[in-house]
Structures are given as structure tokens and as C-alpha cells.
Write an enzyme that holds these catalytic residues in place. Structure first.
Site, short mmCIF file in Angstrom:
data_model
loop_
_atom_site.label_atom_id
_atom_site.label_comp_id
_atom_site.label_asym_id
_atom_site.label_seq_id
_atom_site.Cartn_x
_atom_site.Cartn_y
_atom_site.Cartn_z
N SER A 147 0.48 5.86 2.46
CA SER A 147 1.56 6.73 2.02
C SER A 147 1.63 7.99 2.86
CB SER A 147 1.36 7.08 0.54
OG SER A 147 1.40 5.91 -0.27
N GLY B 105 -6.82 3.32 1.50
CA GLY B 105 -5.79 2.32 1.30
C GLY B 105 -4.42 2.92 1.07
N CYS B 106 -4.04 3.03 -0.18
CA CYS B 106 -2.67 3.43 -0.51
C CYS B 106 -2.39 4.90 -0.22
CB CYS B 106 -2.37 3.09 -1.96
SG CYS B 106 -2.42 1.30 -2.26
N VAL B 107 -3.41 5.76 -0.32
CA VAL B 107 -3.21 7.16 0.04
C VAL B 107 -2.96 7.28 1.54
CG1 VAL B 107 -4.34 9.42 0.20
CG2 VAL B 107 -4.50 8.09 -1.91
N PRO C 8 0.79 -1.23 0.00
CA PRO C 8 0.00 0.00 0.00
C PRO C 8 0.83 1.29 0.00
CG PRO C 8 -0.98 -1.59 1.49
CD PRO C 8 0.32 -2.19 1.04
#
Length: 211
Positions: free
Chosen positions: A156, A151-153, A122
Site C-alpha cells: 500500500s 506485506g499489505c503495508v 496486498p
């Protein structure tokens, strides 16, 4: 009897604010065809509006010399490089090497001078050279956008903070499958880890940069 709202419950506890630095970069997380194509298992009907916001931000960043960094996802066909994450979410097979769903959309593709980080997990930081590249470039702030918010936002943004970069999550340029997770994660990111800002505010950060 209804209890206090989330905002009331957090009041007086999570009220810190982060100020952007002067050397931002734009991190566009996984804005790829899989989320934009009807019939794809990852299609989100909110993705197009967020993509358009990303395009405007990318154009503004390039115009003032701010680095633009794209991420994408790619796996071997056996998925071994995705580990537990790949086993947990079998739909990630849409990102097997060579899949057209893993491509960048025609109107938002990396340009000469942009950077591409290919990841399997992710966070854009996990298992990649992103943190080292940003540090070497003197970056102190990340404008973070893309798919999906929960998720990935989120992953990060959390890692950006843990690596010492001020994370600015651009609300208009993020999307998720459902409004509930989208709003809940923006709320929690703002409370604990990042600043959630509008596209207009993000454009202001770019205009005031010293890149």
C-alpha cells in the site's frame, strides 16, 4: 571480513526526503481479528501494541476532521476472486465471507464518517476505488499503518507513492510476524518509497493538517 552495514551501503545513494502535505488521511491496513487472536494461523504477538497505536491515531484523526480509512480482506469461499495470491497463500481462507477472523476488533472499528475498503490483494489500491476517492477528496498525504509491514503495508505504501500521495509509514502502528522482515521493510521503504515516522510525529502531522 565483514562488509559495510546496510546504512553505510545506502549512504549517498538513497537519501531523499519527502515532506508531508497539508491534507492527510489515515489508512489503517487490515487491522482485523485474525492477527490478534491466539490460535489463529495469522496471529502475531506484536499486533496488540500496534493496534493500540492505531486506536490513538484514529481518535486523533477524527478529532481534527482527517479521513480515517480502514481496509479488510474478504474472499468467496472458492477463492476465485483472490487469483494467484490466494493460491500462493492458502491461509487466506481465514478471510472467507462471514469468517469471524475477518472482523475488526471491538476497540478499533469504523465509526460514522469513516471509510471501509474491502480488498483481495496486498495493496489497498489494487482493484479498489481508494485512489479515486482520495483524489476527489483532495488528499495529498497518507499516514499508513497496520498489518503486515512486509506485506499489505509495504504494498500500500508503494502504490500510494506511485499514485502521487506522500506515504508516511507509522512505525509504532505497524506489525509483522518477525522483527527481521518488519525492520528490513521499514528500512527499504524509508530508503526508496516513503517516510517512516513515529506515532508522535504522525500525531503532529494530524495536528497540522488543513482537512
Amino acid at each position: 571480513m565483514a562488509g559495510p552495514s546496510a546504512s553505510d551501503n545506502y549512504a549517498g545513494v538513497y537519501e531523499g526526503r519527502l515532506q508531508p502535505g497539508t491534507r492527510p488521511a489515515l489508512l489503517i491496513v487490515d487491522v482485523v481479528v485474525a492477527y490478534l487472536t491466539e490460535g489463529s494461523p495469522l496471529f502475531m504477538d506484536t499486533a496488540v501494541a500496534a493496534k493500540d497505536s492505531n486506536r490513538r491515531l484514529a481518535e486523533a484523526a477524527r478529532a481534527v476532521g482527517v479521513p480515517v480509512i480502514f481496509t479488510n480482506v474478504q474472499y468467496r469461499t472458492d477463492g476465485v476472486d483472490g487469483g494467484v495470491f490466494y493460491r500462493k497463500i492458502p491461509v487466506l481462507k481465514v478471510f472467507h465471507e462471514g469468517s469471524p477472523l475477518g472482523a475488526f476488533p471491538d476497540d478499533l472499528t469504523p465509526q460514522p464518517g469513516d471509510h471501509v475498503i474491502t480488498k483481495q490483494y496486498p495493496s489497498a489500491f489494487f482493484g479498489t476505488s481508494l485512489a479515486a476517492m482520495l483524489t476527489a477528496s483532495g488528499i495529498d498525504t497518507l499516514l499508513i499503518t497496520g498489518y503486515s509491514t512486509s506485506g499489505c503495508v509495504r504494498a500500500s505504501g508503494l502504490d500510494a507513492m506511485q499514485y502521487g500521495f506522500v506515504p508516511l509509514i507509522v512505525r509504532d502502528a505497524c506489525a509483522d510476524r518477525h522483527e527481521g522482515p518488519h525492520e528490513a521493510n521499514l528500512f527499504d521503504l524509508q530508503a526508496k518509497y516513503a517516510e517512516v515516522i513515529s506515532e508522535a510525529d504522525a500525531l503532529g502531522v494530524l495536528a497540522n493538517s488543513k482537512s
